[in-house]
Design an enzyme around this catalytic site. Structure first.
Site, short mmCIF file in Angstrom:
data_model
loop_
_atom_site.label_atom_id
_atom_site.label_comp_id
_atom_site.label_asym_id
_atom_site.label_seq_id
_atom_site.Cartn_x
_atom_site.Cartn_y
_atom_site.Cartn_z
N GLY A 74 -5.26 5.16 -4.40
CA GLY A 74 -4.96 4.11 -3.44
C GLY A 74 -4.57 4.63 -2.06
N ASN A 156 3.67 -4.64 -4.22
CA ASN A 156 4.06 -3.78 -5.33
C ASN A 156 5.53 -3.88 -5.69
OD1 ASN A 156 3.86 -2.54 -2.63
ND2 ASN A 156 4.93 -0.83 -3.54
N GLN A 184 -2.53 -3.48 -6.73
CA GLN A 184 -1.69 -4.05 -7.80
C GLN A 184 -2.35 -5.23 -8.52
OE1 GLN A 184 1.02 -2.84 -9.07
NE2 GLN A 184 1.61 -1.32 -7.55
N CYS A 330 6.91 5.86 -4.50
CA CYS A 330 6.86 6.98 -3.57
C CYS A 330 8.13 7.09 -2.74
CB CYS A 330 5.64 6.90 -2.66
SG CYS A 330 5.06 5.26 -2.47
N1 PLP Z 1 -0.95 0.43 -2.42
C1 PLP Z 1 -0.08 -0.17 -3.22
C2 PLP Z 1 0.18 -1.64 -3.06
C3 PLP Z 1 0.59 0.56 -4.22
O1 PLP Z 1 1.45 -0.06 -5.03
C4 PLP Z 1 0.33 1.95 -4.33
C5 PLP Z 1 1.05 2.75 -5.34
O2 PLP Z 1 2.12 2.44 -5.76
C6 PLP Z 1 -0.60 2.54 -3.47
C7 PLP Z 1 -1.22 1.75 -2.52
C8 PLP Z 1 -0.92 3.99 -3.56
O3 PLP Z 1 -1.76 4.25 -4.65
P1 PLP Z 1 -1.90 5.71 -5.28
O4 PLP Z 1 -0.63 5.97 -6.01
O5 PLP Z 1 -3.09 5.62 -6.18
O6 PLP Z 1 -2.12 6.65 -4.15
#
Ligand code: PLP
Length: 390
Positions: A74, A156, A184, A330
């Site tokens: 993502g 998220n 999500q 994160c």
């Molecule tokens: N976008 C949203 C809404 C997310 O919840 C996340 C991860 O939690 C990401 C992007 C990032 O995805 P990835 O962990 O695959 O890099």
């Protein structure tokens, strides 16, 4: 451990793990190699991409049709979309609720001189469409290049579903490019990439019981993307690099299972999430659930526990055997206050004490029932010795 952190990542479905193990057992698999082993790998990968097409209701083999750019997940898909749609001087419009991978890109672009707008949210955690529309009109008047918009399909942290159809109509009327971060949504709510009328859509496999480290950026027919990486012919040079065949196969199977099981999964997750909320409310009546009056993903609840600090609560729950999170995965290492709750204008005490629980289609009622008891016990213990005031 009771795992209630499925918005961060999900367990791999056993069928996905088995298919990936089988793929790994076949030996080396560089889909760009010209020899028979490479050609066979390329065929298996193409089959997987077509399978993804079937799950998304698109045919990626049609010339001039939609395309699927394989990525590492993502974060990469979001960065690729924001950097590659429009040009370096296109004004950028994102919501203040977006994931860090969008917001950090926007902030960096702003530092580099790109004009960026941050659409506000309502107190329920929904992008404010009227304010968004005004900002888009402003952005359109700014430069001779059309704006690029990036809005998530569902948040998220709170699970609040965003008004993508309205946003899309406004973008179309203004001629802006629209990227949707649908990270999500897959497997939780119906999500039809074609009817959304976006230019690009982010998919990431580990949120729907597939492997981590693989994702995709769906591109609508005729949409071109300026490459951000260089040095290979893969994916028509749009996103070069050796493709991870086993991961792509895993993502294809996981997506198929997610789409096929979506309605049953949605019912099951709603039941678990609603039970969790109802029981917590019974036990702790001054609890606050963020975004509860908006339409939400069935998997997610973001709860503020009066009088406790989220970090203390998170650690105590961890020790008690519950995995959950404070904010997005994160940011949970350092746990800065949630920018999402701030954008919703939540009160300070509520931001300080917010915890996210997220279930998946593999979660069980037994786990949730046990979790409720543990959460209440941990909360009562912390609150009685709490030093954080409301
Ligand atoms: N976008 C949203 C809404 C997310 O919840 C996340 C991860 O939690 C990401 C992007 C990032 O995805 P990835 O962990 O695959 O890099």
């Amino acid at each position: 451990m009771i795992y209630l952190d499925n918005n961060a990542t999900t367990a791999i479905d056993p069928a996905v793990a088995a298919a990936m193990a089988e793929e790994y057992s076949l030996g080396p698999a560089n889909a760009s190699s010209q020899h028979a082993v490479g050609r066979a790998a390329a065929q298996r990968m193409d089959d997987a991409v077509q399978r993804i097409g079937v799950s998304l209701g698109c045919d990626f083999s049609l010339p001039g049709g939609p395309r699927l750019i394989l990525t590492s997940g993502g974060t990469e898909s979001n960065n690729l979309a924001l950097a590659g749609l429009g040009g370096p001087h296109s004004p950028l419009l994102v919501s203040s609720l977006e994931h860090a991978s969008v917001l950090a890109f926007a902030q960096r672009s702003e530092k580099n001189g790109r004009r960026v707008f941050y659409a506000p949210a309502t107190c329920d955690g929904v992008v404010d469409v009227d304010a968004f529309t005004d900002q888009l009109h402003q952005a359109s008047r700014l430069a001779d290049v059309l704006p690029v918009v990036s809005i998530m399909s569902a948040n998220n942290e709170t699970g609040v579903i965003q008004p993508i159809e309205s946003i899309s109509s406004v973008c179309r009327a203004a001629g802006a490019s629209l990227h949707v971060d649908a990270t999500q949504s897959f497997g939780k709510v119906p999500f039809d990439v074609k009817s959304i009328d976006a230019d690009a859509i982010t998919v990431t496999s580990h949120k729907f019981h597939g492997p981590a480290g693989v994702g995709a950026l769906w591109l609508a027919p005729g949409v071109s993307l300026e490459p951000q990486f260089f040095g290979g012919e893969q994916q028509l040079t749009t996103r070069p690099g050796t493709e991870p065949v086993a991961l792509v196969i895993g993502m294809a199977i996981a997506l198929q299972l997610a789409v096929d099981n979506q309605s049953v999964a949605c019912q099951r997750m709603s039941q678990l999430r609603d039970h969790l909320e109802a029981q917590l409310f019974d036990a702790i009546p001054d609890l606050l659930i963020h975004g509860s009056s908006a339409t939400r993903l069935p998997s997610t609840t973001c709860v503020s526990f009066p009088g406790v600090d989220r970090q203390n609560m998170l650690m105590a729950l961890d020790l008690a055997g519950i995995a959950c999170s404070s904010g997005s995965a994160c940011s949970s290492g350092s746990s800065p206050p949630s920018h999402v709750l701030q954008a919703m204008r939540a009160e300070d005490w509520a931001i300080r004490s917010a915890i996210r629980f997220s279930v998946s289609r593999l979660s069980t009622m037994q786990e949730v029932t046990q979790a409720i008891e543990l959460i209440c016990r941990v909360y009562n213990r912390l609150r009685s010795g709490s030093i954080v005031e409301n």
